[in-house]
Write an enzyme that holds these catalytic residues in place. Sequence first.
Site, PDB file in Angstrom:
ATOM      1  N   ASP A 141     -67.436 -41.195 -76.060  1.00 19.42           N
ATOM      2  CA  ASP A 141     -67.173 -41.944 -76.708  1.00 19.42           C
ATOM      3  C   ASP A 141     -66.413 -41.815 -78.253  1.00 19.42           C
ATOM      4  O   ASP A 141     -66.998 -42.833 -78.921  1.00 19.42           O
ATOM      5  CB  ASP A 141     -68.001 -43.370 -76.548  1.00 19.42           C
ATOM      6  CG  ASP A 141     -67.437 -44.739 -77.153  1.00 19.42           C
ATOM      7  OD1 ASP A 141     -68.093 -45.785 -77.427  1.00 19.42           O
ATOM      8  OD2 ASP A 141     -66.182 -44.633 -76.654  1.00 19.42           O
ATOM      9  N   LYS A 144     -60.597 -40.254 -80.383  1.00 14.53           N
ATOM     10  CA  LYS A 144     -60.265 -39.951 -78.762  1.00 14.53           C
ATOM     11  C   LYS A 144     -58.787 -38.534 -78.787  1.00 14.53           C
ATOM     12  O   LYS A 144     -59.203 -37.830 -77.811  1.00 14.53           O
ATOM     13  CB  LYS A 144     -59.261 -41.428 -79.156  1.00 14.53           C
ATOM     14  CG  LYS A 144     -60.108 -42.101 -78.516  1.00 14.53           C
ATOM     15  CD  LYS A 144     -61.390 -42.110 -78.198  1.00 14.53           C
ATOM     16  CE  LYS A 144     -61.888 -43.964 -78.869  1.00 14.53           C
ATOM     17  NZ  LYS A 144     -63.394 -43.623 -77.709  1.00 14.53           N
ATOM     18  N   ASP A 169     -64.571 -42.985 -71.825  1.00 12.55           N
ATOM     19  CA  ASP A 169     -64.591 -45.195 -72.414  1.00 12.55           C
ATOM     20  C   ASP A 169     -62.885 -44.588 -72.864  1.00 12.55           C
ATOM     21  O   ASP A 169     -62.571 -43.479 -73.742  1.00 12.55           O
ATOM     22  CB  ASP A 169     -65.313 -45.092 -73.827  1.00 12.55           C
ATOM     23  CG  ASP A 169     -65.256 -46.684 -74.129  1.00 12.55           C
ATOM     24  OD1 ASP A 169     -65.378 -47.191 -74.780  1.00 12.55           O
ATOM     25  OD2 ASP A 169     -64.620 -47.622 -73.119  1.00 12.55           O
ATOM     26  N   ASN A 170     -62.401 -46.237 -73.801  1.00 12.68           N
ATOM     27  CA  ASN A 170     -61.088 -45.782 -74.252  1.00 12.68           C
ATOM     28  C   ASN A 170     -59.807 -45.602 -73.108  1.00 12.68           C
ATOM     29  O   ASN A 170     -59.179 -44.700 -74.387  1.00 12.68           O
ATOM     30  CB  ASN A 170     -61.384 -45.868 -75.423  1.00 12.68           C
ATOM     31  CG  ASN A 170     -62.637 -46.802 -75.681  1.00 12.68           C
ATOM     32  OD1 ASN A 170     -63.353 -45.802 -76.675  1.00 12.68           O
ATOM     33  ND2 ASN A 170     -62.395 -47.722 -76.037  1.00 12.68           N
ATOM     34  N   GLU A 199     -63.264 -54.170 -75.415  1.00 17.40           N
ATOM     35  CA  GLU A 199     -64.406 -54.854 -75.699  1.00 17.40           C
ATOM     36  C   GLU A 199     -64.503 -55.723 -76.624  1.00 17.40           C
ATOM     37  O   GLU A 199     -63.807 -56.521 -77.111  1.00 17.40           O
ATOM     38  CB  GLU A 199     -65.679 -53.696 -76.628  1.00 17.40           C
ATOM     39  CG  GLU A 199     -65.140 -53.411 -77.907  1.00 17.40           C
ATOM     40  CD  GLU A 199     -64.748 -51.392 -77.561  1.00 17.40           C
ATOM     41  OE1 GLU A 199     -64.334 -51.173 -75.871  1.00 17.40           O
ATOM     42  OE2 GLU A 199     -64.179 -50.630 -78.144  1.00 17.40           O
TER      43      GLU A 199
HETATM   44  O1  LIG Z   1     -62.153 -44.821 -82.082  1.00 12.22           O
HETATM   45  C1  LIG Z   1     -63.131 -45.098 -81.501  1.00 12.22           C
HETATM   46  N1  LIG Z   1     -63.948 -44.291 -81.169  1.00 12.22           N
HETATM   47  C2  LIG Z   1     -64.660 -43.507 -82.121  1.00 12.22           C
HETATM   48  C3  LIG Z   1     -66.306 -43.244 -82.129  1.00 12.22           C
HETATM   49  C4  LIG Z   1     -66.346 -42.728 -83.654  1.00 12.22           C
HETATM   50  C5  LIG Z   1     -67.546 -42.634 -83.643  1.00 12.22           C
HETATM   51  O2  LIG Z   1     -68.412 -41.192 -82.866  1.00 12.22           O
HETATM   52  C6  LIG Z   1     -68.608 -39.938 -84.224  1.00 12.22           C
HETATM   53  N2  LIG Z   1     -68.191 -38.892 -83.615  1.00 12.22           N
HETATM   54  C7  LIG Z   1     -66.228 -38.679 -83.971  1.00 12.22           C
HETATM   55  N3  LIG Z   1     -66.088 -37.802 -83.402  1.00 12.22           N
HETATM   56  C8  LIG Z   1     -66.779 -37.123 -83.356  1.00 12.22           C
HETATM   57  C9  LIG Z   1     -67.961 -35.920 -83.336  1.00 12.22           C
HETATM   58  N4  LIG Z   1     -66.571 -35.267 -82.664  1.00 12.22           N
HETATM   59  C10 LIG Z   1     -65.176 -34.697 -83.542  1.00 12.22           C
HETATM   60  C11 LIG Z   1     -64.886 -34.282 -84.705  1.00 12.22           C
HETATM   61  O3  LIG Z   1     -65.248 -33.327 -84.537  1.00 12.22           O
HETATM   62  N5  LIG Z   1     -69.170 -35.752 -83.483  1.00 12.22           N
HETATM   63  C12 LIG Z   1     -69.592 -36.320 -83.968  1.00 12.22           C
HETATM   64  N6  LIG Z   1     -70.049 -37.771 -83.662  1.00 12.22           N
HETATM   65  C13 LIG Z   1     -68.671 -37.928 -83.442  1.00 12.22           C
HETATM   66  C14 LIG Z   1     -67.864 -40.904 -85.590  1.00 12.22           C
HETATM   67  O4  LIG Z   1     -69.103 -40.713 -86.256  1.00 12.22           O
HETATM   68  C15 LIG Z   1     -67.781 -42.641 -85.449  1.00 12.22           C
HETATM   69  O5  LIG Z   1     -69.700 -42.984 -85.305  1.00 12.22           O
HETATM   70  C16 LIG Z   1     -62.830 -46.669 -80.649  1.00 12.22           C
HETATM   71  C17 LIG Z   1     -61.951 -47.395 -81.173  1.00 12.22           C
HETATM   72  C18 LIG Z   1     -61.486 -48.081 -80.486  1.00 12.22           C
HETATM   73  C19 LIG Z   1     -60.416 -49.762 -80.449  1.00 12.22           C
HETATM   74  C20 LIG Z   1     -59.342 -49.986 -80.411  1.00 12.22           C
HETATM   75  C21 LIG Z   1     -58.943 -50.644 -80.496  1.00 12.22           C
HETATM   76  C22 LIG Z   1     -58.516 -51.003 -81.875  1.00 12.22           C
HETATM   77  F1  LIG Z   1     -57.592 -52.030 -82.654  1.00 12.22           F
HETATM   78  C23 LIG Z   1     -59.519 -50.860 -83.017  1.00 12.22           C
HETATM   79  C24 LIG Z   1     -60.369 -49.865 -82.787  1.00 12.22           C
HETATM   80  C25 LIG Z   1     -62.120 -48.870 -79.611  1.00 12.22           C
HETATM   81  C26 LIG Z   1     -63.746 -48.163 -79.297  1.00 12.22           C
HETATM   82  O6  LIG Z   1     -63.782 -48.575 -78.045  1.00 12.22           O
HETATM   83  C27 LIG Z   1     -63.542 -46.483 -79.801  1.00 12.22           C
HETATM   84  O7  LIG Z   1     -64.216 -45.438 -79.293  1.00 12.22           O
HETATM   85 MG   LIG Z   2     -65.278 -46.900 -76.775  1.00 14.08          MG
END
Ligand SMILES: O=C(NC/C=C/[C@H]1O[C@@H](n2cnc3c(NCCO)ncnc32)[C@H](O)[C@@H]1O)c1cc(-c2ccc(F)cc2)cc(O)c1O
Ligand SMILES: [Mg+2]
Length: 214
Positions: A141, A144, A169-170, A199
């Site tokens: 999650d 993406k 997810d997503n 969501e």
């Molecule tokens: O983008 C979404 N999720 C991202 C999550 C990020 C969180 O995870 C952390 N994270 C990211 N990459 C890594 C990583 N590794 C990768 C980098 O090294 N290693 C560790 N932690 C990581 C971030 O710091 C954040 O805390 C999303 C968007 C929509 C959405 C839908 C429609 C819309 F219009 C707008 C938004 C709906 C959803 O359910 C979604 O999950």
């Molecule tokens: Mg999500």
Amino acid sequence: TRSTRPQRMLKAVQKNATKGNPESVISAIDYFCKHSEWAMNVGDEKGSILDSVVTEVNPSTVLELGTYCGYSTVRIARLLSPGTKFITLEFNPANVTVARQIIAHAGLQDKVTVVEGSSGDLIPQMKERFGITTFDFIFLDHWKDRYLPDIKLFEECGLLRKGSVLLADNVICPGAPEYLEYVRNSPRYESRYYPAHLEYTTLEDGMEKSVFLG
Ligand SMILES: O=C(NC/C=C/[C@H]1O[C@@H](n2cnc3c(NCCO)ncnc32)[C@H](O)[C@@H]1O)c1cc(-c2ccc(F)cc2)cc(O)c1O
Ligand SMILES: [Mg+2]
């Protein structure tokens, strides 16, 4: 300075949820997202799908990528058997701080380890740092465009076993097209799509469950 959305979400949990009651923490976050501010938690509809897959797998080892505020962490941790090893990875330190407090409010701090760092760096350390051989259940999650590189990393690091379950997810919104193409066309996975909605909205979204075949 102005608070952040995760900080406001934490305040809502501390104000409206009963300490030690995971269900009330889940409800307080869903209420906050429906009535105050939308936030990218897996939510109640997809959260029920997550619950059913976790219950079906009844895993001994669990990994979550992208803790964010800990909503899905609480959903997963509340269902796990005692002694289950559950690790969640989050690279934004501000989110780690909020998530740890939300998880603690639910009384689940002893069920899960929130590790600060990026999946790309931490996945190869799972064996040596946490004594994990393979994961029974993985919830994706995070960003993406990182789903595909990270599933390949799981394979390279030998962290999957015959029957390991990955739930993403997503896969529709925002979407993970390269990941979907990979798991649906690879002979090493048996994949199934669970239709749902983004969501707290009526927009189409869904989750992909993929079983590693060895
Ligand atoms: O983008 C979404 N999720 C991202 C999550 C990020 C969180 O995870 C952390 N994270 C990211 N990459 C890594 C990583 N590794 C990768 C980098 O090294 N290693 C560790 N932690 C990581 C971030 O710091 C954040 O805390 C999303 C968007 C929509 C959405 C839908 C429609 C819309 F219009 C707008 C938004 C709906 C959803 O359910 C979604 O999950
Ligand atoms: Mg999500």
